[in-house]
Design an enzyme around this catalytic site. Structure first.
Site, PDB file in Angstrom:
ATOM      1  N   GLY A   9      41.997 -23.232  49.960  1.00  0.00           N
ATOM      2  CA  GLY A   9      43.077 -24.118  50.380  1.00  0.00           C
ATOM      3  C   GLY A   9      42.811 -24.588  51.793  1.00  0.00           C
ATOM      4  O   GLY A   9      41.664 -24.764  52.199  1.00  0.00           O
ATOM      5  N   CYS A  10      43.851 -24.759  52.559  1.00  0.00           N
ATOM      6  CA  CYS A  10      43.739 -25.233  53.938  1.00  0.00           C
ATOM      7  C   CYS A  10      42.793 -24.347  54.734  1.00  0.00           C
ATOM      8  O   CYS A  10      43.005 -23.142  54.832  1.00  0.00           O
ATOM      9  CB  CYS A  10      45.119 -25.245  54.581  1.00  0.00           C
ATOM     10  SG  CYS A  10      45.091 -25.628  56.333  1.00  0.00           S
ATOM     11  N   PHE A  11      41.753 -24.953  55.305  1.00  0.00           N
ATOM     12  CA  PHE A  11      40.790 -24.125  56.028  1.00  0.00           C
ATOM     13  C   PHE A  11      41.358 -23.503  57.290  1.00  0.00           C
ATOM     14  O   PHE A  11      40.859 -22.490  57.763  1.00  0.00           O
ATOM     15  CB  PHE A  11      39.471 -24.840  56.300  1.00  0.00           C
ATOM     16  CG  PHE A  11      39.514 -26.230  56.866  1.00  0.00           C
ATOM     17  CD1 PHE A  11      40.464 -26.651  57.780  1.00  0.00           C
ATOM     18  CD2 PHE A  11      38.548 -27.151  56.467  1.00  0.00           C
ATOM     19  CE1 PHE A  11      40.459 -27.943  58.297  1.00  0.00           C
ATOM     20  CE2 PHE A  11      38.530 -28.441  56.982  1.00  0.00           C
ATOM     21  CZ  PHE A  11      39.500 -28.832  57.897  1.00  0.00           C
TER      22      PHE A  11
END
Length: 173
Positions: A9-11
């Protein structure tokens, strides 16, 4: 030192679990897995480049074995979600393990099988295991985002539902 590449997902949220651990030499946010060379965040977030948001971790396997990285990785994601992670939806936010050699592939497959047979999740484990491809470093403002913009990071992470999921399924922080 070796490389490990994970999409979860969001890094921004995939950096903090791995940083400041013995044997971790660095963590870089970036993009991998797609067909566009030198992609930008604006391109990747459209979901049309084939790239995932990833973190590339440099580690010393003698101090921090790959198996431990995998264990930490699984505890950061919902391995049953085929359409993204938490509030981040789309192919660019899907979870994946990108292996760099046959040993990583073997260990990743074994860890996924163990996850599937653990009974921890009712739905199938859909996290992909893919060969590592060219890694493109994300723009500078994405690197160490949690340190540069702590309030924004904390608000985004809270809204995502990631921590609630982790608490519910892993009972770790």
């Amino acid at each position: 030192m070796q490389k490990a590449t994970f999409a979860g997902g969001c890094f921004w949220c995939m950096v903090t679990p791995f940083e400041e651990l013995p044997g971790i030499g660095g963590i870089v946010s970036g993009y991998s897995g797609g067909h566009v060379e030198n992609p930008t965040y604006e391109q990747v977030k459209t979901g049309t480049t084939g790239h995932y948001e990833v973190v590339e971790i440099t580690y010393d396997p003698k101090l921090f074995p790959y198996e431990r990285l995998l264990e930490l990785f699984w505890q950061q994601i919902d391995p049953t979600d085929p359409d993204g992670q938490f509030q981040d939806r789309g192919s660019q936010y899907k979870a994946a393990i990108f292996y760099h050699d046959e040993k990583q592939l073997e260990l990743a497959q074994k860890s996924k099988e163990e996850m599937a047979s653990s009974g921890k999740f009712k739905k199938p484990i859909v996290t992909e295991i893919l060969p590592a491809r060219t890694f493109y470093e994300a723009e500078n403002y994405h690197q160490d985002f949690h340190k540069k913009n702590p309030q924004h990071y904390k608000e985004d992470r809270k809204q995502s539902g990631r921590d609630e999921f982790i608490d519910q399924h892993w009972n770790v922080k």
